[in-house]
Scaffold this active site. Structure first.
Site, PDB file in Angstrom:
ATOM      1  N   ASN A   1       3.082   6.791   4.971  1.00  9.89           N
ATOM      2  CA  ASN A   1       2.488   6.968   3.476  1.00  9.89           C
ATOM      3  C   ASN A   1       1.043   7.951   3.479  1.00  9.89           C
ATOM      4  O   ASN A   1       1.559   8.876   3.291  1.00  9.89           O
ATOM      5  CB  ASN A   1       2.219   5.391   3.432  1.00  9.89           C
ATOM      6  CG  ASN A   1       1.490   5.515   1.886  1.00  9.89           C
ATOM      7  OD1 ASN A   1       0.550   5.438   1.230  1.00  9.89           O
ATOM      8  ND2 ASN A   1       1.978   5.939   0.703  1.00  9.89           N
TER       9      ASN A   1
ATOM     10  N   ILE B   1       3.215   1.632  -3.471  1.00  7.91           N
ATOM     11  CA  ILE B   1       2.167   1.407  -5.408  1.00  7.91           C
ATOM     12  C   ILE B   1       1.949   3.059  -5.031  1.00  7.91           C
ATOM     13  O   ILE B   1       0.884   3.364  -4.386  1.00  7.91           O
ATOM     14  CB  ILE B   1       1.214   0.395  -5.042  1.00  7.91           C
ATOM     15  CG1 ILE B   1       1.860  -1.311  -5.175  1.00  7.91           C
ATOM     16  CG2 ILE B   1       0.546   0.840  -6.495  1.00  7.91           C
ATOM     17  CD1 ILE B   1       0.809  -1.966  -5.887  1.00  7.91           C
TER      18      ILE B   1
ATOM     19  N   VAL C   1       1.034  -1.442  -0.643  1.00  7.23           N
ATOM     20  CA  VAL C   1      -0.001   0.047   0.006  1.00  7.23           C
ATOM     21  C   VAL C   1       1.065   1.010   0.225  1.00  7.23           C
ATOM     22  O   VAL C   1       0.297   2.435  -0.451  1.00  7.23           O
ATOM     23  CB  VAL C   1      -1.286  -0.152   0.955  1.00  7.23           C
ATOM     24  CG1 VAL C   1      -1.568   1.517   1.429  1.00  7.23           C
ATOM     25  CG2 VAL C   1      -1.905  -0.978   1.251  1.00  7.23           C
ATOM     26  N   ALA C   2       1.732   1.459   1.033  1.00  6.77           N
ATOM     27  CA  ALA C   2       3.037   2.458   1.068  1.00  6.77           C
ATOM     28  C   ALA C   2       3.927   2.654  -0.203  1.00  6.77           C
ATOM     29  O   ALA C   2       3.504   3.924  -0.802  1.00  6.77           O
ATOM     30  CB  ALA C   2       4.017   2.799   1.972  1.00  6.77           C
TER      31      ALA C   2
ATOM     32  N   ASP D   1       0.699  34.131 -37.454  1.00  7.16           N
ATOM     33  CA  ASP D   1       1.115  35.107 -38.388  1.00  7.16           C
ATOM     34  C   ASP D   1       0.345  36.949 -37.725  1.00  7.16           C
ATOM     35  O   ASP D   1       1.192  36.136 -36.487  1.00  7.16           O
ATOM     36  CB  ASP D   1      -0.643  35.121 -38.983  1.00  7.16           C
ATOM     37  CG  ASP D   1      -1.240  36.028 -40.057  1.00  7.16           C
ATOM     38  OD1 ASP D   1      -0.335  36.714 -40.161  1.00  7.16           O
ATOM     39  OD2 ASP D   1      -2.353  35.977 -40.515  1.00  7.16           O
TER      40      ASP D   1
END
Length: 874
Positions: free
Chosen positions: A705, A285, A282-283, A329
């Site tokens: 995290n 990824i 979890v932390a 232009d």
């Protein structure tokens, strides 16, 4: 009403009667308001935006959240109450942060979509004016001009050389020629040449139609209701980020499984290893990376909007930063767009001005007011000619009443002139035809070369006129020429007006001045400083373009300027050799613009091209960044990536700057996220491999995290620009996600940090310290490390001491919050119980603070080395 009648099967006069309207006067305003209430807005069905509840629920529908929920349930079964509270708290916090980012991005994108509006040219109460197309009603009389979108379904009541591109509705790629004839009722949709349909585009000519159906009742509305709305496609960088995230996820998932199996194999507690491997996954990824990218792109688009640029597609926001060539232009973007008549060269100035006014395609919204209060719509040239005529006593509304237009050839970039077959109305008191001895005439205005070529002139006169033209253009003036042809007493019936544009009587030249914007020269200079190549691509005369280029500080030697005619003569190979030396392209046509874009792209450059007409659309589509002028046609805006709301060249430069900021901030977030991911994964894996106790618990990993890393990560999306952002060279098309600096910080510094942490862990293990106390030290060290080195991520191109540490208030707040929560984790009893932490002594605090400082110094050393290398290469 509109559903029961086959409008193509009845005459236009009958259609006007059926819709209770007036072909000349249009609807009264009061009647239009009543019909708006009855029929509703002229808008296609739209997909309902996702509600906040749906966005919030979508945050839970991710694999990582499912894993956390399963882990939380397992801890409940094993009665690990503290772990359960932290895990479910992590679920809630993760969902909240994802919701906040996605909701903010959605709101920003919806706000930008609302900025995209289509205007309709309508006649109401006898006055021609522009209104929001959403306010059209059945019975309205709309004017159709080349390049503009058809705002509603309608039965044609007038068509001059009118062609409509209806591929979006019928699938027929050839433009449909239009007329006002009655057709059989069984005529198929694609063959209904007396009808126009909402969403299609006028490719050429001019026309008028009475609105028969709007919004969901239109043909395109019926199709939209059947097929639903098209979803926004992911940009290349978004796809690259998603792909990158999937690879990182797969690697981390493999490592997490390895950590779990290795721990169990070595006899560690099953639940502890299960929780730890999940916490690492979890932390580590970077599940928030795709959402963070969308937020950065949306914020960038909002910033560009504040600087008067409307980004129509997400992809443009990311490509802008790599732009290396800007083809523009001069009119409007570099000039003020306040064109005025500066010189008139001809034997009969009155005749010259009257022809110019009568052939002008501009219109006046308030013709009843004094001319100095007129609101004139149209091209800058048209506005200038109408005003000049009024100042000389030739007001357009009076001239339009004095002459009826029998036929006309609208201006386009192929003809480069506008022609009108007019008939005098002798019944007007005191009116004298401007062309004596005739009550019909063909009036022509346009590019001097074209008018001269179609005029009957002696060689000596032609030579003299060319010298006159050269003198006018040499002053930087845009020049319009006018001529006429008598049609004596209706003896000749004209069936094709275009065939009659020969043997004209030349009248004279009108020179128009359009001053440069005060900031234009500085903008060009800033472009060069930013490593961009500014080039002028104009339809103007060579000498006019040369004068303007000289004023802007561009090179104007022979090798730096080329005309469209010369460009046609040289081969692609020769053009490739010369292209980098050419700064000015004059007398270009649409196919030249396309060739210029393709040639630069073959050189590997990212090309931004401006345009405003329907003939510019191929080049706008081909360019990496198509830029439409806000005053341009709907067709140009439709295919463009960026719309200049103020027609100012500076907006392009501002958009490029914001594009570079977007890329910078994406890299900062990637560096910050992956550094932590890599460090924590290696730390846990090495500890298990060495047979040591786990240096940090699962709940502590989740806390770092989500609390310590999560908020600073979000704050980096709002990082302001770095001072030198427009002093760098463009990166080109292929934006690399990971630069050498990033790779070194993420992997090399990550490994050094792990060795330092493992060293501290090993040293305290040998000192008879309680494992809970040692884990608290490692937990605190990781938290401090994250909160310290986020400031190093503020710039990957400058050292910390060269940046403004307080420029991002969101980052400062998030870091203060992170420190507060870190102290709470160590000193507030309830958090101590949840996280299994204990208060640290002064010595331990000095160690973790020292580690944080050492880590920052190492990162700054890496940046310093790469900065020195970059300077050496420059």
């Amino acid at each position: 009403m509109s559903e029961k009648i086959l409008w193509h099967g009845i005459g236009w006069q009958d259609a006007v009667i059926q819709l209770d309207s007036n072909a000349e006067q249009g609807l009264p305003e009061k009647e239009a308001v009543l019909r708006q209430k009855k029929f509703g807005p002229n808008q296609l069905p739209e997909e309902e935006p996702a509600s906040r509840v749906r966005i919030l629920l979508d945050q839970i529908k991710t694999p990582l959240i499912y894993i956390l929920i399963i882990a939380g349930i397992i801890t409940l079964i094993f009665q690990k109450w503290a772990d359960s509270i932290v895990i479910f708290g992590a679920v809630a916090l993760n969902a909240f942060m994802g919701f906040y980012q996605e909701n903010k991005a959605n709101q920003a994108l919806r706000a930008l979509k609302k900025m995209v509006k289509i205007e309709a040219q309508v006649i109401r109460e006898g006055r021609e004016r522009n209104i929001d197309a959403a306010d059209l009603v059945p019975g309205d009389i709309v004017v159709l001009t080349s390049g503009n979108k058809i705002p509603a379904d309608g039965r044609l009541i007038m068509a001059h050389h009118l062609m409509a591109q209806e591929a979006s509705l019928t699938g027929e790629w050839l433009a449909s020629p239009k007329n006002i004839d009655v057709l059989p009722q069984e005529t198929f949709l694609a063959d209904r040449e007396n009808m126009v349909y909402m969403g299609c585009t006028v490719e050429n000519g001019k026309g008028m139609a009475i609105v028969t159906a709007i919004g969901k009742d239109s043909k395109i509305g019926e199709v939209a209701a059947l097929v639903g709305q098209t979803k926004e496609e992911k940009t290349p960088l978004q796809n690259k980020i998603i792909h990158f995230s999937k690879i990182v996820t797969a690697v981390i998932a493999f490592l997490a499984v390895f950590i779990f199996l290795e721990g169990v194999f070595r006899g560690r507690d099953f639940l502890e290893m299960f929780m730890t491997s999940i916490a690492v996954a979890v932390a580590a990824i970077p599940e928030g990376l795709p959402v963070a990218l969308t937020v950065i792109l949306a914020i960038g688009m909002q910033r560009i909007l504040k600087r008067h640029g409307l980004v129509r597609k997400l992809i443009a926001a990311e490509i802008l930063g790599g732009t290396s060539v800007i083809a523009s232009d001069k009119t409007l973007t570099l000039t003020q767009g306040k064109m005025r008549v500066a010189e008139i060269a001809g034997d009969d100035p009155a005749l010259l001005l009257q022809i110019a006014v009568l052939t002008s395609e501009g219109f006046i919204e308030n013709p009843g007011d004094p001319y100095h209060s007129w609101i004139i719509k149209g091209r800058p040239t048209d506005k200038a000619l109408i005003l000049a005529g009024a100042e000389a006593g030739f007001e357009k509304p009076i001239l339009d009443k004095a002459y009826a237009k029998i036929d006309e050839i609208p201006f386009n970039h192929e003809n480069k002139f506008i022609a009108a077959l007019v008939q005098a109305k002798p019944l007007i008191d005191g009116f004298e035809p401007i062309i004596n001895g005739s009550d019909q005439a063909i009036l022509v205005s346009g590019a001097p070369e074209k008018i001269l070529n179609h005029s009957y002139l002696q060689e000596s006169d032609l030579s003299k006129l060319k010298d006159e033209l050269k003198e006018l253009t040499g002053k930087g003036l845009r020049v319009v020429a006018s001529a006429y042809k008598k049609i004596a007493n209706h003896k000749t019936e004209i069936t094709n007006l275009k065939d009659e544009i020969d043997g004209l009587t030349f009248v004279g030249f009108i020179g128009l001045a359009d001053p440069l914007r005060p900031e234009a020269k500085e903008a060009i200079s800033s472009c060069k400083e930013a490593g961009l190549k500014p080039i002028i691509v104009t339809g103007d005369h060579l000498f006019t373009a040369k004068a303007v280029a000289s004023e802007l500080g561009l090179k104007i030697e022979a090798e730096n300027i080329i005309e469209g005619g010369e460009l046609d003569k040289i081969s692609d190979e020769e053009f490739q050799k010369r292209i980098r030396s050419i700064d000015v392209y004059a007398r270009v046509e649409p196919h030249h613009k396309l060739r210029i874009v393709e040639a630069w792209q073959k050189q590997g450059d990212v090309v931004a091209m401006t345009g405003d007409g329907i003939n510019d659309t191929p080049a706008l589509k081909k360019a990496d960044i198509g830029i439409a002028l806000g005053s341009g046609t709907d067709a140009a805006k439709e295919v463009s990536d960026l719309v200049l709301l103020t027609d100012n060249f500076n907006v392009i430069l501002a958009a490029v700057e914001e594009g570079r900021i977007i890329i910078d901030n994406i890299r900062k977030i990637i560096t910050y996220l992956l550094s932590d991911s890599f460090t924590e994964t290696i730390l846990i894996g090495m500890s298990i491999f060495l047979g040591w106790p786990l240096p940090i618990s699962a709940v502590q990993i989740l806390w770092i995290n989500l609390i310590e890393d999560g908020f600073p990560n979000m704050a980096l999306a709002f990082e302001p620009k770095e001072e030198d952002v427009l002093k760098r060279k463009p990166e080109g098309k292929e934006v690399k996600l990971l630069t050498p600096t990033m790779k070194t910080i993420i992997f090399i510094i990550g490994i050094i940090t792990d060795f330092l942490l493992l060293g501290i862990f090993w040293w305290f293990l040998g000192g008879n310290y309680d494992i809970q106390y040692i884990r608290t030290i490692i937990f605190t060290a990781l938290g401090i490390d994250s909160l310290f080195y986020v400031f190093s991520c503020k710039s990957l191109r400058k050292n910390l001491w060269r940046t403004n540490l307080f420029s991002n208030k969101f980052l400062i707040i998030s870091v203060i919050f992170g420190f507060a929560m870190l102290f709470a984790a160590l000193y507030v009893p309830v958090f101590q119980a949840l996280l299994k932490t204990t208060p640290l002594g002064v010595k331990e605090w000095l160690i973790v603070l020292g580690l944080g400082i050492v880590n920052v110094l190492l990162i700054e050393l890496v940046k310093y080395i790469f900065i020195i290398r970059h300077k050496a290469k420059a």
